[in-house]
Design a protein around this motif. Structure first.
Motif, PDB file in Angstrom:
ATOM      1  N   HIS A   2     -53.391 -45.690 -59.340  1.00 17.59           N
ATOM      2  CA  HIS A   2     -54.125 -46.331 -58.246  1.00 17.59           C
ATOM      3  C   HIS A   2     -54.313 -47.815 -58.536  1.00 17.59           C
ATOM      4  CE1 HIS A   2     -57.673 -47.402 -55.777  1.00 17.59           C
ATOM      5  NE2 HIS A   2     -57.073 -46.605 -54.909  1.00 17.59           N
ATOM      6  N   LYS A   3     -54.128 -48.628 -57.495  1.00 21.01           N
ATOM      7  CA  LYS A   3     -54.279 -50.077 -57.644  1.00 21.01           C
ATOM      8  C   LYS A   3     -55.672 -50.397 -58.202  1.00 21.01           C
ATOM      9  CE  LYS A   3     -53.686 -54.165 -54.753  1.00 21.01           C
ATOM     10  NZ  LYS A   3     -53.400 -54.594 -53.403  1.00 21.01           N
ATOM     11  N   GLU A   8     -54.580 -48.936 -64.926  1.00 22.90           N
ATOM     12  CA  GLU A   8     -53.779 -50.115 -64.588  1.00 22.90           C
ATOM     13  C   GLU A   8     -54.337 -51.356 -65.283  1.00 22.90           C
ATOM     14  OE1 GLU A   8     -51.566 -51.850 -60.706  1.00 22.90           O
ATOM     15  OE2 GLU A   8     -53.746 -51.723 -60.510  1.00 22.90           O
ATOM     16  N   THR A  39     -51.283 -59.919 -60.089  1.00 23.12           N
ATOM     17  CA  THR A  39     -50.296 -59.285 -59.220  1.00 23.12           C
ATOM     18  C   THR A  39     -48.941 -59.933 -59.455  1.00 23.12           C
ATOM     19  OG1 THR A  39     -50.644 -60.868 -57.422  1.00 23.12           O
ATOM     20  CG2 THR A  39     -52.014 -58.867 -57.410  1.00 23.12           C
ATOM     21  N   PRO A 143     -45.717 -50.370 -58.841  1.00 26.52           N
ATOM     22  CA  PRO A 143     -46.986 -51.019 -59.160  1.00 26.52           C
ATOM     23  C   PRO A 143     -46.745 -52.334 -59.906  1.00 26.52           C
ATOM     24  CG  PRO A 143     -46.601 -49.198 -60.657  1.00 26.52           C
ATOM     25  CD  PRO A 143     -45.474 -49.171 -59.660  1.00 26.52           C
ATOM     26  N   HIS A 144     -47.747 -53.189 -59.849  1.00 27.81           N
ATOM     27  CA  HIS A 144     -47.652 -54.492 -60.522  1.00 27.81           C
ATOM     28  C   HIS A 144     -47.382 -54.342 -62.023  1.00 27.81           C
ATOM     29  CE1 HIS A 144     -48.747 -56.547 -56.882  1.00 27.81           C
ATOM     30  NE2 HIS A 144     -49.844 -55.839 -56.776  1.00 27.81           N
TER      31      HIS A 144
END
Length: 200
Positions: A2-3, A8, A39, A143-144
């Motif tokens: 999840h962002k 993360e 990002t 994802p980043h």
């Protein structure tokens, strides 16, 4: 992932610990609090800024003007690291949805044009980095934490740039007008009698 999840954040911190260039690490650390997290687009903005500074021979503290062709992520490093903001007329956003930016130094007094540089994330060059290419073309959701390490590894190899002539805008004297509809004061650009809000 999840962002902005804890995993993360921890993964991104581990990625940042591997950055060997102290200047780049310092730039990233300055952008993160403003942007919220690192990002891919923010890192692209940092890398483009560094190319522009080198190619235009911009000295520390020297004013630059930036036209960013997307509103997402990329403009923030120019605001934080170069002081080019919308409020000081140093940053203009033309939301064409392109990973492209044009940068120029301040024009000499009386000049109509100034040399600038237009930098793009080049899809011909991102092909050498398949996951980055898939992210860029939006053919795969990544994802980043997967894209940032690729951008760090690739560095300037995924960008193309060319020098361009940038037209220096003519500064008009500011005229204040009282809107005939709402009665509020507004900056008049031509001879309009209604503010932008009332025109709509």
């Amino acid at each position: 992932m999840h962002k902005n999840s804890q995993l993360e954040k921890e993964t991104m911190e581990a990625i940042m610990k591997q950055i060997k260039d102290p200047k780049l690490l310092s730039q990233i650390e300055k952008v993160i609090p403003f942007h919220g997290f690192l990002t891919s687009g923010a890192l692209i903005g940092i890398q483009m800024l560094n190319i522009a500074r080198r190619e235009l021979d911009v000295r520390d503290g020297e004013r630059i003007y930036v036209t960013c062709e997307t509103k997402s992520c990329m403009p923030d490093p120019f605001q934080i690291l170069a002081g080019a903001t919308i409020g000081n007329n140093g940053l203009k956003i033309m939301n064409f949805g392109k990973m492209a930016v044009t940068v120029n130094k301040q024009a000499p007094e009386g000049a109509n044009n100034v040399k600038g540089i237009r930098i793009i994330l080049d899809p011909e060059k991102t092909k050498d980095y398949p996951k980055l290419h898939a992210w860029f073309l939006n053919t795969e959701k990544l994802p980043h934490v997967e894209v940032v390490p690729i951008l760090l590894e690739a560095g300037e190899k995924v960008y193309s740039w060319k020098f361009v002539d940038v037209e220096v805008p003519v500064r008009k004297k500011k005229r204040i007008q009282c809107c005939e509809s709402c009665g509020e004061m507004f900056i008049q650009h031509d001879n309009e009698l209604l503010c932008g809000d009332c025109k709509e």
